[in-house]
Scaffold this motif. Structure first.
Motif, mmCIF file in Angstrom:
data_model
loop_
_atom_site.group_PDB
_atom_site.id
_atom_site.type_symbol
_atom_site.label_atom_id
_atom_site.label_comp_id
_atom_site.label_asym_id
_atom_site.label_seq_id
_atom_site.Cartn_x
_atom_site.Cartn_y
_atom_site.Cartn_z
ATOM 1 N N ALA A 50 -14.624 -7.169 -3.501
ATOM 2 C CA ALA A 50 -13.730 -6.889 -2.376
ATOM 3 C C ALA A 50 -12.467 -7.740 -2.445
ATOM 4 C CB ALA A 50 -14.463 -7.137 -1.057
ATOM 5 N N ALA A 51 -12.608 -9.013 -2.824
ATOM 6 C CA ALA A 51 -11.444 -9.895 -2.923
ATOM 7 C C ALA A 51 -10.508 -9.448 -4.043
ATOM 8 C CB ALA A 51 -11.898 -11.330 -3.150
ATOM 9 N N VAL A 52 -11.066 -8.995 -5.169
ATOM 10 C CA VAL A 52 -10.245 -8.542 -6.291
ATOM 11 C C VAL A 52 -9.509 -7.255 -5.936
ATOM 12 C CG1 VAL A 52 -10.335 -7.647 -8.654
ATOM 13 C CG2 VAL A 52 -11.609 -9.695 -8.047
ATOM 14 N N ILE A 53 -10.191 -6.327 -5.271
ATOM 15 C CA ILE A 53 -9.540 -5.077 -4.872
ATOM 16 C C ILE A 53 -8.365 -5.355 -3.939
ATOM 17 C CG2 ILE A 53 -9.877 -2.962 -3.526
ATOM 18 C CD1 ILE A 53 -12.683 -2.787 -4.688
ATOM 19 N N THR A 54 -8.527 -6.327 -3.048
ATOM 20 C CA THR A 54 -7.434 -6.699 -2.150
ATOM 21 C C THR A 54 -6.276 -7.321 -2.915
ATOM 22 O OG1 THR A 54 -9.008 -7.063 -0.349
ATOM 23 C CG2 THR A 54 -6.828 -8.057 -0.116
ATOM 24 N N ALA A 55 -6.589 -8.166 -3.914
ATOM 25 C CA ALA A 55 -5.542 -8.894 -4.635
ATOM 26 C C ALA A 55 -4.829 -8.038 -5.670
ATOM 27 C CB ALA A 55 -6.137 -10.129 -5.307
ATOM 28 N N ARG A 56 -5.491 -7.014 -6.210
ATOM 29 C CA ARG A 56 -4.884 -6.277 -7.318
ATOM 30 C C ARG A 56 -3.698 -5.418 -6.889
ATOM 31 N NH1 ARG A 56 -9.619 -1.724 -8.466
ATOM 32 N NH2 ARG A 56 -9.022 -0.301 -6.778
ATOM 33 N N ASN A 57 -3.549 -5.181 -5.599
ATOM 34 C CA ASN A 57 -2.415 -4.399 -5.099
ATOM 35 C C ASN A 57 -1.260 -5.268 -4.618
ATOM 36 O OD1 ASN A 57 -3.746 -1.897 -5.535
ATOM 37 N ND2 ASN A 57 -4.875 -2.148 -3.625
ATOM 38 N N GLN A 58 -1.390 -6.579 -4.782
ATOM 39 C CA GLN A 58 -0.317 -7.480 -4.371
ATOM 40 C C GLN A 58 0.864 -7.402 -5.345
ATOM 41 O OE1 GLN A 58 -0.418 -9.178 -1.469
ATOM 42 N NE2 GLN A 58 -2.419 -8.227 -1.075
ATOM 43 N N ASP A 59 2.023 -7.836 -4.857
ATOM 44 C CA ASP A 59 3.251 -7.711 -5.653
ATOM 45 C C ASP A 59 3.191 -8.495 -6.959
ATOM 46 O OD1 ASP A 59 4.270 -6.076 -3.709
ATOM 47 O OD2 ASP A 59 5.399 -7.663 -2.691
ATOM 48 N N PHE A 60 2.575 -9.683 -6.936
ATOM 49 C CA PHE A 60 2.584 -10.494 -8.158
ATOM 50 C C PHE A 60 1.735 -9.846 -9.256
ATOM 51 C CE2 PHE A 60 -0.921 -12.025 -5.569
ATOM 52 C CZ PHE A 60 -1.956 -12.177 -6.477
ATOM 53 N N VAL A 61 0.694 -9.111 -8.875
ATOM 54 C CA VAL A 61 -0.114 -8.411 -9.880
ATOM 55 C C VAL A 61 0.634 -7.200 -10.415
ATOM 56 C CG1 VAL A 61 -2.293 -7.213 -10.301
ATOM 57 C CG2 VAL A 61 -2.238 -9.219 -8.806
ATOM 58 N N VAL A 62 1.297 -6.467 -9.521
ATOM 59 C CA VAL A 62 2.092 -5.314 -9.943
ATOM 60 C C VAL A 62 3.209 -5.757 -10.883
ATOM 61 C CG1 VAL A 62 3.581 -3.444 -9.149
ATOM 62 C CG2 VAL A 62 1.530 -4.047 -7.846
ATOM 63 N N ALA A 63 3.842 -6.897 -10.569
ATOM 64 C CA ALA A 63 4.919 -7.407 -11.417
ATOM 65 C C ALA A 63 4.390 -7.827 -12.785
ATOM 66 C CB ALA A 63 5.600 -8.582 -10.728
ATOM 67 N N ALA A 64 3.220 -8.482 -12.811
ATOM 68 C CA ALA A 64 2.641 -8.897 -14.087
ATOM 69 C C ALA A 64 2.290 -7.690 -14.945
ATOM 70 C CB ALA A 64 1.402 -9.751 -13.836
ATOM 71 N N ARG A 65 1.775 -6.647 -14.301
ATOM 72 C CA ARG A 65 1.432 -5.430 -15.038
ATOM 73 C C ARG A 65 2.696 -4.749 -15.580
ATOM 74 N NH1 ARG A 65 -1.317 -3.312 -11.279
ATOM 75 N NH2 ARG A 65 -3.328 -4.174 -11.897
ATOM 76 N N ALA A 66 3.771 -4.763 -14.784
ATOM 77 C CA ALA A 66 5.026 -4.148 -15.222
ATOM 78 C C ALA A 66 5.659 -4.913 -16.372
ATOM 79 C CB ALA A 66 5.997 -4.069 -14.044
ATOM 80 N N LEU A 67 5.420 -6.217 -16.437
ATOM 81 C CA LEU A 67 5.971 -7.031 -17.521
ATOM 82 C C LEU A 67 5.142 -6.945 -18.792
ATOM 83 C CD1 LEU A 67 7.041 -10.209 -15.508
ATOM 84 C CD2 LEU A 67 8.536 -8.477 -16.523
ATOM 85 N N GLY A 68 4.070 -6.168 -18.759
ATOM 86 C CA GLY A 68 3.279 -5.960 -19.962
ATOM 87 C C GLY A 68 2.127 -6.923 -20.147
ATOM 88 N N ALA A 69 1.697 -7.605 -19.093
ATOM 89 C CA ALA A 69 0.566 -8.533 -19.213
ATOM 90 C C ALA A 69 -0.707 -7.756 -19.558
ATOM 91 C CB ALA A 69 0.382 -9.313 -17.916
ATOM 92 N N SER A 70 -1.539 -8.338 -20.386
ATOM 93 C CA SER A 70 -2.781 -7.677 -20.785
ATOM 94 C C SER A 70 -3.768 -7.663 -19.622
ATOM 95 C CB SER A 70 -3.398 -8.400 -21.979
ATOM 96 O OG SER A 70 -3.751 -9.726 -21.624
ATOM 97 N N GLN A 71 -4.784 -6.804 -19.761
ATOM 98 C CA GLN A 71 -5.788 -6.679 -18.711
ATOM 99 C C GLN A 71 -6.554 -7.981 -18.505
ATOM 100 O OE1 GLN A 71 -5.880 -4.103 -16.912
ATOM 101 N NE2 GLN A 71 -7.896 -3.726 -16.036
#
Length: 322
Positions: A205-226
């Motif tokens: 539940a904590a991960v699902i809440t955090a994965r939609n935050q801006d810093f995760v979206v930004a890291a994914r957009a910058l090409g960070a690995s899974q």
């Protein structure tokens, strides 16, 4: 007359300061203030915990119990594992100067057995907590990050374990594998198998809440690995509730070990635990209540200390409760 406009005096209140001219505001004692490090969740929580009497009291009790567990000779000179220290002729003797908790039905010193019994109880509680936190936390992190089929399968497996009554399942596991002679680790295995789903759900539940935050979206957009997103961004921001529930569960695991030992499938003689002492003294409780009362009191204090610690950590890590 020159067309150059006249420049009037520059007023201090309208002058723009350069970066080199900016100085720190003076503190009440006249000295410039030092710029501190940016506040974080953990630093704020530690600052808040140090001001909570409940946290201080619980930590002191737990530290005493840990010292008692690993260095019991500091608290008693009697070794309860030595048969010579038990005198059957003095069975169920009342407290005296040399035996402040009295003697049990076998003439053994109740105080020494209570001190030495702390080790197994606390080792089982801490070991079970660590295993459930690692297994449940890792599976919850994977399920919450990847979602889809992985999340669905792990969630359904978790629901199967939730449907098993804890004590009944632990009784079945310990009774089935008793011949393996694993000692206290059989109790740890039985409790861990049934307790990890709770940690899994909280982490997921904590991960699902955090994965939609801006810093995760930004890291994914910058090409960070899974894997980098999981362990560098999601895990630190989802760890707080897992720590809270693990701290609270630790006291519950110690109580569960006592229940299993009381039912005869936990710690076995000649080992010592508080649950086993309570089980041994229950038949003679009306004649000699003290051999049951003292380990029960130590067990209650230990469980209460860990629950108090968990409550204090929960309140400190939850900004809404400040």
């Amino acid at each position: 007359m020159s067309d150059t406009p006249q420049v009037g005096p520059v007023h201090p209140e309208t002058q723009t300061l350069t970066a080199d001219q900016v100085t720190a505001a003076p503190s009440p004692n006249g000295k410039p203030k030092k710029e501190g490090k940016p506040a974080s969740l953990w630093s704020d929580a530690w600052h808040d915990l140090r001001r909570r009497p409940m946290f201080i009291v619980s930590v002191v009790i737990i530290l005493v119990l840990l010292v008692m567990s690993f260095w019991p000779s500091l608290f008693t000179s009697i070794n309860p594992f030595d048969a010579k220290t038990c005198e059957l002729a003095t069975a169920r003797q009342s407290p005296s100067a040399g035996h402040i908790f009295g003697r049990d039905s076998l003439g053994c010193d109740v105080y020494a057995r209570t001190i030495f019994g702390a080790r197994n109880s606390i080792v089982i509680g801490v070991s079970t907590t660590v295993i459930t936190a690692i297994v449940g936390g890792l599976l919850g992190l994977i399920a919450g990050t990847r979602s889809g089929v992985v999340d669905t399968v792990t969630s359904r497996i978790t629901e199967i374990f939730f449907a098993i009554p804890s004590i009944l399942g632990a009784l079945l596991i310990t009774a089935t594998f008793r011949d393996l002679d694993l000692g206290i680790w059989l109790v740890v295995l039985a409790l861990s198998v049934l307790a990890w789903p709770m940690t899994f759900r909280i982490m997921r539940a904590a991960v699902i809440t955090a994965r939609n935050q801006d810093f995760v979206v930004a890291a994914r957009a910058l090409g960070a690995s899974q894997s980098r997103i999981m362990f560098r961004h999601l895990l630190p921001n989802a760890l707080a509730p897992v720590i809270v529930i693990a701290t609270i569960n630790l006291g519950g695991f110690i109580a569960a070990e006592a229940a299993l030992s009381f039912l005869g499938v936990g710690v076995q003689s000649p080992d010592i635990s508080w649950g086993l002492m309570i089980a041994d003294a229950r038949n003679r409780f009306l004649e000699a209540p003290l051999p049951l009362v003292f380990p029960a009191v130590f067990l209650s204090i230990t469980v209460l200390a860990f629950i108090m610690l968990g409550d204090a950590v929960r309140d400190a890590l939850d900004p809404k409760l400040r």
